[in-house]
Design an enzyme around this catalytic site. Structure first.
Site, PDB file in Angstrom:
ATOM      1  N   TYR A 166     -18.443  -8.118 -14.391  1.00 15.70           N
ATOM      2  CA  TYR A 166     -17.401  -7.094 -14.381  1.00 15.70           C
ATOM      3  C   TYR A 166     -16.731  -7.002 -15.754  1.00 15.70           C
ATOM      4  CZ  TYR A 166     -13.266  -4.539 -12.683  1.00 15.70           C
ATOM      5  OH  TYR A 166     -12.259  -3.621 -12.487  1.00 15.70           O
ATOM      6  N   LYS A 170     -17.459  -4.011 -18.315  1.00 13.11           N
ATOM      7  CA  LYS A 170     -16.445  -3.036 -18.751  1.00 13.11           C
ATOM      8  C   LYS A 170     -16.302  -3.029 -20.265  1.00 13.11           C
ATOM      9  CE  LYS A 170     -14.608  -1.378 -14.846  1.00 13.11           C
ATOM     10  NZ  LYS A 170     -14.516   0.038 -14.481  1.00 13.11           N
ATOM     11  N   GLN A 289      -2.547 -15.818 -16.436  1.00 14.85           N
ATOM     12  CA  GLN A 289      -1.419 -14.905 -16.540  1.00 14.85           C
ATOM     13  C   GLN A 289      -1.920 -13.516 -16.940  1.00 14.85           C
ATOM     14  OE1 GLN A 289       1.171 -16.607 -19.479  1.00 14.85           O
ATOM     15  NE2 GLN A 289      -0.354 -16.532 -21.091  1.00 14.85           N
ATOM     16  N   ARG A 290      -1.192 -12.514 -16.489  1.00 10.17           N
ATOM     17  CA  ARG A 290      -1.591 -11.159 -16.851  1.00 10.17           C
ATOM     18  C   ARG A 290      -0.384 -10.237 -16.735  1.00 10.17           C
ATOM     19  NH1 ARG A 290      -6.038  -9.056 -13.268  1.00 10.17           N
ATOM     20  NH2 ARG A 290      -7.497 -10.409 -14.339  1.00 10.17           N
TER      21      ARG A 290
HETATM   22  P1  NAD Z   1     -12.760   0.810  -5.245  1.00  7.46           P
HETATM   23  O1  NAD Z   1     -13.762  -0.261  -5.059  1.00  7.46           O
HETATM   24  O2  NAD Z   1     -11.849   1.157  -4.128  1.00  7.46           O
HETATM   25  O3  NAD Z   1     -13.442   2.146  -5.743  1.00  7.46           O
HETATM   26  C1  NAD Z   1     -14.621   2.173  -6.487  1.00  7.46           C
HETATM   27  C2  NAD Z   1     -15.478   3.312  -5.972  1.00  7.46           C
HETATM   28  O4  NAD Z   1     -16.683   3.369  -6.737  1.00  7.46           O
HETATM   29  C3  NAD Z   1     -15.886   3.134  -4.511  1.00  7.46           C
HETATM   30  O5  NAD Z   1     -15.681   4.332  -3.810  1.00  7.46           O
HETATM   31  C4  NAD Z   1     -17.367   2.772  -4.590  1.00  7.46           C
HETATM   32  O6  NAD Z   1     -18.086   3.152  -3.445  1.00  7.46           O
HETATM   33  C5  NAD Z   1     -17.779   3.511  -5.844  1.00  7.46           C
HETATM   34  N1  NAD Z   1     -18.957   2.954  -6.497  1.00  7.46           N
HETATM   35  C6  NAD Z   1     -19.214   1.659  -6.804  1.00  7.46           C
HETATM   36  N2  NAD Z   1     -20.393   1.545  -7.410  1.00  7.46           N
HETATM   37  C7  NAD Z   1     -20.907   2.803  -7.506  1.00  7.46           C
HETATM   38  C8  NAD Z   1     -22.103   3.338  -8.014  1.00  7.46           C
HETATM   39  N3  NAD Z   1     -23.039   2.558  -8.573  1.00  7.46           N
HETATM   40  N4  NAD Z   1     -22.292   4.677  -7.922  1.00  7.46           N
HETATM   41  C9  NAD Z   1     -21.374   5.477  -7.350  1.00  7.46           C
HETATM   42  N5  NAD Z   1     -20.221   5.023  -6.838  1.00  7.46           N
HETATM   43  C10 NAD Z   1     -19.990   3.699  -6.923  1.00  7.46           C
HETATM   44  O7  NAD Z   1     -11.915   0.369  -6.531  1.00  7.46           O
HETATM   45  P2  NAD Z   1     -10.598   0.991  -7.175  1.00  7.46           P
HETATM   46  O8  NAD Z   1      -9.553  -0.038  -7.055  1.00  7.46           O
HETATM   47  O9  NAD Z   1     -10.340   2.351  -6.687  1.00  7.46           O
HETATM   48  O10 NAD Z   1     -11.039   1.031  -8.712  1.00  7.46           O
HETATM   49  C11 NAD Z   1     -11.412   2.230  -9.352  1.00  7.46           C
HETATM   50  C12 NAD Z   1     -11.663   1.940 -10.828  1.00  7.46           C
HETATM   51  O11 NAD Z   1     -10.504   1.355 -11.434  1.00  7.46           O
HETATM   52  C13 NAD Z   1     -12.818   0.973 -11.086  1.00  7.46           C
HETATM   53  O12 NAD Z   1     -13.541   1.421 -12.210  1.00  7.46           O
HETATM   54  C14 NAD Z   1     -12.131  -0.326 -11.418  1.00  7.46           C
HETATM   55  O13 NAD Z   1     -12.904  -1.125 -12.267  1.00  7.46           O
HETATM   56  C15 NAD Z   1     -10.852   0.152 -12.094  1.00  7.46           C
HETATM   57  N6  NAD Z   1      -9.767  -0.828 -11.972  1.00  7.46           N
HETATM   58  C16 NAD Z   1      -9.115  -1.019 -10.775  1.00  7.46           C
HETATM   59  C17 NAD Z   1      -8.122  -1.974 -10.684  1.00  7.46           C
HETATM   60  C18 NAD Z   1      -7.362  -2.210  -9.401  1.00  7.46           C
HETATM   61  O14 NAD Z   1      -6.434  -3.036  -9.402  1.00  7.46           O
HETATM   62  N7  NAD Z   1      -7.663  -1.538  -8.319  1.00  7.46           N
HETATM   63  C19 NAD Z   1      -7.791  -2.751 -11.814  1.00  7.46           C
HETATM   64  C20 NAD Z   1      -8.490  -2.548 -12.989  1.00  7.46           C
HETATM   65  C21 NAD Z   1      -9.468  -1.570 -13.071  1.00  7.46           C
HETATM   66  N1  UDP Z   2      -5.180 -14.693  -4.920  1.00  9.97           N
HETATM   67  C1  UDP Z   2      -4.456 -15.397  -4.030  1.00  9.97           C
HETATM   68  N2  UDP Z   2      -4.772 -15.289  -2.702  1.00  9.97           N
HETATM   69  C2  UDP Z   2      -5.795 -14.509  -2.231  1.00  9.97           C
HETATM   70  C3  UDP Z   2      -6.546 -13.779  -3.169  1.00  9.97           C
HETATM   71  C4  UDP Z   2      -6.222 -13.892  -4.504  1.00  9.97           C
HETATM   72  O1  UDP Z   2      -3.543 -16.103  -4.389  1.00  9.97           O
HETATM   73  O2  UDP Z   2      -6.016 -14.456  -0.996  1.00  9.97           O
HETATM   74  C5  UDP Z   2      -4.812 -14.757  -6.337  1.00  9.97           C
HETATM   75  C6  UDP Z   2      -5.980 -15.004  -7.271  1.00  9.97           C
HETATM   76  O3  UDP Z   2      -6.190 -16.391  -7.468  1.00  9.97           O
HETATM   77  C7  UDP Z   2      -5.517 -14.303  -8.524  1.00  9.97           C
HETATM   78  C8  UDP Z   2      -4.607 -13.181  -8.018  1.00  9.97           C
HETATM   79  O4  UDP Z   2      -4.314 -13.484  -6.663  1.00  9.97           O
HETATM   80  O5  UDP Z   2      -4.741 -15.209  -9.305  1.00  9.97           O
HETATM   81  C9  UDP Z   2      -5.222 -11.768  -8.061  1.00  9.97           C
HETATM   82  O6  UDP Z   2      -6.466 -11.782  -7.381  1.00  9.97           O
HETATM   83  P1  UDP Z   2      -7.364 -10.501  -7.089  1.00  9.97           P
HETATM   84  O7  UDP Z   2      -8.507 -11.005  -6.282  1.00  9.97           O
HETATM   85  O8  UDP Z   2      -6.533  -9.405  -6.555  1.00  9.97           O
HETATM   86  O9  UDP Z   2      -7.935  -9.951  -8.447  1.00  9.97           O
HETATM   87  P2  UDP Z   2      -7.878 -10.318  -9.985  1.00  9.97           P
HETATM   88  O10 UDP Z   2      -6.514  -9.942 -10.465  1.00  9.97           O
HETATM   89  O11 UDP Z   2      -8.144 -11.799 -10.143  1.00  9.97           O
HETATM   90  O12 UDP Z   2      -8.947  -9.476 -10.524  1.00  9.97           O
END
Ligand code: NAD
Ligand code: UDP
EC number: 4.1.1.35
Length: 330
Positions: A166, A170, A289-290
């Site tokens: 991942y 990215k 941390q983030r």
């Molecule tokens: P999600 O998993 O709910 O949505 C991702 C979507 O992409 C899904 O509908 C899935 O079916 C589709 N998908 C996956 N692989 C595919 C493929 N090969 N072809 C076509 N469709 C595909 O996730 P989300 O939380 O909505 O995330 C959306 C975007 O934001 C992603 O690119 C993710 O990396 C990025 N992002 C999300 C978060 C978060 O906290 N949710 C954080 C950082 C980045």
């Molecule tokens: N985490 C947790 N309990 C859970 C799942 C995750 O404490 O049931 C913690 C995990 O160790 C991380 C943070 O929550 O520190 C965020 O986890 P997530 O899986 O949402 O995604 P990440 O931010 O690591 O991509």
């Protein structure tokens, strides 16, 4: 300004009278959590036609049910690792599983989605002269040694770990975006998204499964921090970035930082006083941390998040409870 405006690219269909009035927008991954909220917002504008391409790996048609059959909406079952031949003006490229449990399930596929999928969408952008926005991630900073993380920080990422499919995927996607921009003049936008939450989030998703109402599993040591952005703020930031003049990368996230224990305590106080908080073993390479530095988003997009965790958690809980058919706990 960081954008050098590329020359306009001719697209025979876009120039035709039929397509002139509307903005055609492709949202890859639009059946997912953030994507479906983005679609809702884009559909509010009557000048937008929205096409979603999704393979339903982590998303579902259910998230889009209110738009299915709408004349300005189209849903295509499509995997972005395969080329897509359509005509659009803008591409929001979100397709990629976001939660560690899903992206680790088939890591090779996760890399293909990030690399070949982004390459295909850039190819589409190039062919039709569309502007493309990539949803990158705070994971490009890895386990950061700089805190909070500004966009200028290059990150501390393990290239061979279980999260690398991942994180590194990215990072390559960002590289591809900039190479297409420099080499082919494509208009690009890169958002580095920090943890986002809200209704329609996958019920099996990482940390905020917290709201699983009965048990909250805190992965050790529990002092690791995250910053949670409510999904409506996120969508607003993404649209501003797309419409603005800056390529990014720009961090979009909420700088309010919580340890995982604090998060659990918030859940206990706001959602379910009886929730059992259980400490469990963590997974490898979990960042300690983030927290986003959002100076750039404030200055360049005039954006900052509005919804506080305390206000967002109950909105999300309601959606989870309805989907799980669970009673209200408080
Ligand atoms: P999600 O998993 O709910 O949505 C991702 C979507 O992409 C899904 O509908 C899935 O079916 C589709 N998908 C996956 N692989 C595919 C493929 N090969 N072809 C076509 N469709 C595909 O996730 P989300 O939380 O909505 O995330 C959306 C975007 O934001 C992603 O690119 C993710 O990396 C990025 N992002 C999300 C978060 C978060 O906290 N949710 C954080 C950082 C980045
Ligand atoms: N985490 C947790 N309990 C859970 C799942 C995750 O404490 O049931 C913690 C995990 O160790 C991380 C943070 O929550 O520190 C965020 O986890 P997530 O899986 O949402 O995604 P990440 O931010 O690591 O991509």
């Amino acid at each position: 300004k960081t954008t050098t405006k590329p020359p306009p690219m001719p697209s025979p269909l876009r120039n035709s009278k039929f397509f002139q009035s509307n903005m055609r927008i492709l949202v890859t991954g639009g059946a997912g959590f953030i994507g479906s909220h983005l679609v809702d917002k884009l559909m509010e504008n009557e000048k937008n036609e929205v096409i979603v391409a999704d393979n339903y790996f982590t998303g579902s048609k259910d998230n889009l049910k209110k738009w299915i059959g709408h004349p300005r909406f189209e849903l295509i079952r499509h995997d972005v690792t395969e080329p897509l031949l359509i005509e659009v003006d803008q591409i929001y490229h979100l397709a990629c599983p976001a939660s560690p449990i899903f992206y680790k399930y088939n890591p090779v596929k996760t890399i293909k989605t990030n690399v070949i999928g982004t390459l295909n969408m850039l190819g589409l952008a190039k062919r039709v002269g569309a502007r493309i926005l990539l949803t990158s991630t705070s994971e490009v900073y890895g386990d950061p040694l700089v805190h909070p993380q500004p966009e200028s920080y290059w990150g501390n990422v393990n290239p061979i770990g279980v999260r690398s499919c991942y994180d590194e995927g990215k990072r390559v996607a960002e590289t591809l975006m900039f190479d297409y921009h420099r080499q082919h003049g494509i208009e690009i936008r890169i958002a580095r998204i920090f943890n986002t939450y809200g209704p329609r989030m996958n019920i099996d998703d990482g940390v905020l499964l917290a709201i699983s109402l009965l048990k909250h599993f805190v992965q050790k040591p529990g002092t690791q921090t995250r910053s949670f952005c409510y999904v409506s703020d996120m969508v607003d930031g993404l649209i501003r970035l797309m419409e603005g003049e800056n390529t990014g990368p720009i961090n979009i996230g909420n700088p309010g930082e919580f340890t995982m224990i604090e998060l659990a305590e918030n859940v206990k106080e706001l959602i379910n006083p009886n929730v059992e908080i259980k400490m469990v073993e963590n997974t490898p390479d979990d960042p300690r941390q983030r927290k986003p530095d959002i100076t750039k988003a404030k200055e360049l997009l005039g954006w900052e998040p509005k919804v506080k965790l305390r206000d967002g958690l109950p909105l999300m809980e309601e959606d989870f409870r309805l989907r799980l058919g669970a009673p209200k706990m408080k």
